[in-house]
Enzyme design. Structure first.
Site, PDB file in Angstrom:
ATOM      1  N   LEU A   1      24.062  17.642  71.627  1.00  0.00           N
ATOM      2  CA  LEU A   1      24.836  16.728  70.782  1.00  0.00           C
ATOM      3  C   LEU A   1      26.169  17.364  70.377  1.00  0.00           C
ATOM      4  O   LEU A   1      26.820  16.938  69.426  1.00  0.00           O
ATOM      5  CB  LEU A   1      24.024  16.313  69.550  1.00  0.00           C
ATOM      6  CG  LEU A   1      22.715  15.576  69.870  1.00  0.00           C
ATOM      7  CD1 LEU A   1      21.960  15.234  68.593  1.00  0.00           C
ATOM      8  CD2 LEU A   1      22.969  14.297  70.674  1.00  0.00           C
TER       9      LEU A   1
ATOM     10  N   ASP B   1      33.400  16.363  75.484  1.00  0.00           N
ATOM     11  CA  ASP B   1      32.874  16.630  74.135  1.00  0.00           C
ATOM     12  C   ASP B   1      33.993  16.830  73.114  1.00  0.00           C
ATOM     13  O   ASP B   1      33.999  16.231  72.040  1.00  0.00           O
ATOM     14  CB  ASP B   1      31.961  17.862  74.147  1.00  0.00           C
ATOM     15  CG  ASP B   1      30.854  17.751  75.186  1.00  0.00           C
ATOM     16  OD1 ASP B   1      30.620  16.628  75.672  1.00  0.00           O
ATOM     17  OD2 ASP B   1      30.242  18.781  75.507  1.00  0.00           O
TER      18      ASP B   1
ATOM     19  N   SER C   1      28.743  22.632  69.259  1.00  0.00           N
ATOM     20  CA  SER C   1      29.831  23.603  69.470  1.00  0.00           C
ATOM     21  C   SER C   1      31.193  22.916  69.488  1.00  0.00           C
ATOM     22  O   SER C   1      32.153  23.436  68.912  1.00  0.00           O
ATOM     23  CB  SER C   1      29.595  24.427  70.733  1.00  0.00           C
ATOM     24  OG  SER C   1      29.266  23.595  71.800  1.00  0.00           O
TER      25      SER C   1
ATOM     26  N   GLU D   1      27.735  10.553  83.034  1.00  0.00           N
ATOM     27  CA  GLU D   1      27.267  11.942  82.856  1.00  0.00           C
ATOM     28  C   GLU D   1      27.630  12.783  84.067  1.00  0.00           C
ATOM     29  O   GLU D   1      27.422  12.348  85.205  1.00  0.00           O
ATOM     30  CB  GLU D   1      25.753  11.922  82.644  1.00  0.00           C
ATOM     31  CG  GLU D   1      25.250  12.947  81.682  1.00  0.00           C
ATOM     32  CD  GLU D   1      25.771  12.733  80.263  1.00  0.00           C
ATOM     33  OE1 GLU D   1      26.787  13.367  79.901  1.00  0.00           O
ATOM     34  OE2 GLU D   1      25.173  11.937  79.530  1.00  0.00           O
TER      35      GLU D   1
ATOM     36  N   TYR E   1      24.709  24.316  85.421  1.00  0.00           N
ATOM     37  CA  TYR E   1      25.936  23.545  85.224  1.00  0.00           C
ATOM     38  C   TYR E   1      27.044  23.975  86.195  1.00  0.00           C
ATOM     39  O   TYR E   1      27.667  23.142  86.858  1.00  0.00           O
ATOM     40  CB  TYR E   1      26.400  23.706  83.773  1.00  0.00           C
ATOM     41  CG  TYR E   1      27.517  22.780  83.356  1.00  0.00           C
ATOM     42  CD1 TYR E   1      27.248  21.506  82.857  1.00  0.00           C
ATOM     43  CD2 TYR E   1      28.845  23.175  83.445  1.00  0.00           C
ATOM     44  CE1 TYR E   1      28.274  20.666  82.454  1.00  0.00           C
ATOM     45  CE2 TYR E   1      29.876  22.341  83.051  1.00  0.00           C
ATOM     46  CZ  TYR E   1      29.585  21.092  82.549  1.00  0.00           C
ATOM     47  OH  TYR E   1      30.613  20.268  82.158  1.00  0.00           O
TER      48      TYR E   1
HETATM   49  C1  GLA Z   1      28.311  19.000  78.735  1.00  0.00           C
HETATM   50  C2  GLA Z   1      29.771  19.351  78.955  1.00  0.00           C
HETATM   51  C3  GLA Z   1      30.595  18.086  79.188  1.00  0.00           C
HETATM   52  C4  GLA Z   1      29.987  17.222  80.292  1.00  0.00           C
HETATM   53  C5  GLA Z   1      28.500  17.015  80.059  1.00  0.00           C
HETATM   54  C6  GLA Z   1      27.820  16.307  81.207  1.00  0.00           C
HETATM   55  O1  GLA Z   1      28.157  18.277  77.558  1.00  0.00           O
HETATM   56  O2  GLA Z   1      30.274  20.026  77.834  1.00  0.00           O
HETATM   57  O3  GLA Z   1      31.919  18.429  79.501  1.00  0.00           O
HETATM   58  O4  GLA Z   1      30.230  17.772  81.561  1.00  0.00           O
HETATM   59  O5  GLA Z   1      27.819  18.253  79.848  1.00  0.00           O
HETATM   60  O6  GLA Z   1      28.265  14.994  81.299  1.00  0.00           O
END
Ligand code: GLA
Length: 390
Positions: free
Chosen positions: A135, A182, A138, A44, A231
């Site tokens: 999850l 993702d 998007s 993560e 973030y």
């Molecule tokens: C979100 C971002 C991913 C990743 C996660 C954390 O889901 O879209 O790219 O950075 O957070 O692991």
């Protein structure tokens, strides 16, 4: 179209899509695209540090029904919102209202920017991926529409490039500075497997999920405000760490090297770096544990990941901690951790198949008792990435 092989969840979404398409466009769709959500087992906040991640696509989906048009118009009806967005491929602008449609426009923008010629279409979609829950609803939307454009406009696009273009859409059109995980897993996921993705080389290895365990996703139902969240701050802190340490990305640092140079970093940057560096190690060890069928070890690594995200990276929250602690107490659980960006959303637990149902009931009850909130628990399996339904 024959849908015999699809599971119950997709079948229900298909029904919604057909009804909505018929009502909106007085016709039946000619193409169906199925695009999954995802859950990350471990790794993560490592993707934007050129590191390793271990996600799986899940059996929760966005289903899109489509019919090509002869012009440059795109009409998309979102059955879940009862809302239709209409735009021209020649005039792609991001809007505040109908923010869901920005993902579709962004993908068109990124594809055309790379030189792909696109045709318009009519579409209706329905989804059972919970929105803003970590999850990747998007990414499911983006990759689903990239697959739709590619199929209806008749060009080849390999899965990695598709993921990169969808990430570009999210970064530059939607305005969320996410990493590649993702879009990658939604594009390339494999049923029964997690993917160990090397976010530097963009290669992957399949990691079969051990038999006898369920992926149990525990939704705190605390919505994340990801774009507004910390973030971007975390990304900047990692970049600062890499700069001080004189490396391209934190991927290039071992735990021993970091330890030796602790004095050069301010305490917060040091803790952020320590999470990333140890998490990369845990992710590689987790794949080894999966290959060796060592579920106890895999679970320990997941638990350690949560503690590191909570204490060093500081992206957990009260609700996630309560959910994970409730999970840790149950019989049949190998490990549990927050999953995704954090600040709300979901936790993932690895649970013995036989115990998954009672686990779900007990975790929900304990979470309610400790937070007053109604969480939601989904017993999931690893599913295929985006595909056109034959
Ligand atoms: C979100 C971002 C991913 C990743 C996660 C954390 O889901 O879209 O790219 O950075 O957070 O692991």
């Amino acid at each position: 179209m024959s849908y015999e092989s699809v599971d119950e969840g997709v079948r229900a979404l298909l029904q919604t899509v057909h009804t909505a398409f018929e009502r909106t466009f007085s016709a039946q769709p000619e193409l169906i695209v199925v695009s999954p959500g995802r859950v990350n087992l471990i790794g993560e906040h490592t993707d934007y540090n050129d590191g390793f991640v271990l996600p799986a696509a899940i059996d929760r989906h966005v289903v899109i029904g489509l019919r090509p048009r002869n012009d440059r118009q795109v009409q998309v009806h979102a059955a879940d919102f009862g809302d239709t967005a209409t735009f021209s491929l020649d005039h792609l602008v991001r809007t505040q209202h109908q923010s869901w449609a920005n993902y579709v426009k962004g993908v068109a923008w990124a594809l055309m920017g790379d030189g792909f010629g696109l045709n318009g279409f009519d579409a209706a979609l329905a989804s059972d991926v919970p929105v803003a829950s970590g999850l990747s609803s998007s990414a499911a939307l983006e990759v689903g529409f990239a697959c739709a454009f590619q199929t209806l406009s008749g060009f080849e696009l390999d899965g990695v490039r598709r993921a990169l273009l969808c990430q570009k859409a999210e970064n530059l059109f939607v305005g969320m500075n996410c990493g590649i995980m993702d879009q990658y897993i939604v594009s390339l996921g494999k049923a029964g497997h997690a993917l160990l993705i090397d976010c530097r080389s963009l290669g992957y290895e399949l990691a079969p999920l051990p038999a006898g365990v369920s992926l149990v996703i525990c939704n705190t139902r605390k919505k994340r405000g990801l774009v507004d969240s910390e973030y971007n701050t975390r990304r900047a802190e990692c970049e600062r760490g890499a700069e001080v340490l004189g490396v391209k990305a934190l991927r290039d640092v071992t735990p021993e090297q970091l330890e030796a140079r602790q004095g050069e970093l301010d305490p917060v940057t040091y803790r952020r770096c320590r999470h990333v560096v140890t998490e990369n190690n845990r992710t590689l060890q987790a794949v080894e544990a999966m290959r060796g069928g060592d579920l106890a070890r895999l679970g320990e690594l997941m638990n350690a990941s949560h503690i590191s995200l909570r204490d060093d990276y500081q992206v957990s929250c009260f609700e996630l901690d309560m959910m994970v602690e409730a999970a840790w107490k149950q019989p049949g659980v190998y490990g549990a951790r927050m999953t995704g960006a954090g600040f709300g959303g979901c936790a993932i637990a690895l649970v013995d198949n036989e115990q998954a149902e009672p686990f779900a009931a007990q975790v929900a009850a304990l979470y309610k008792q400790n937070t007053g909130l109604d969480g939601e628990i989904y017993i999931c399996r690893a599913d295929d990435g985006v595909h056109v339904l034959a």
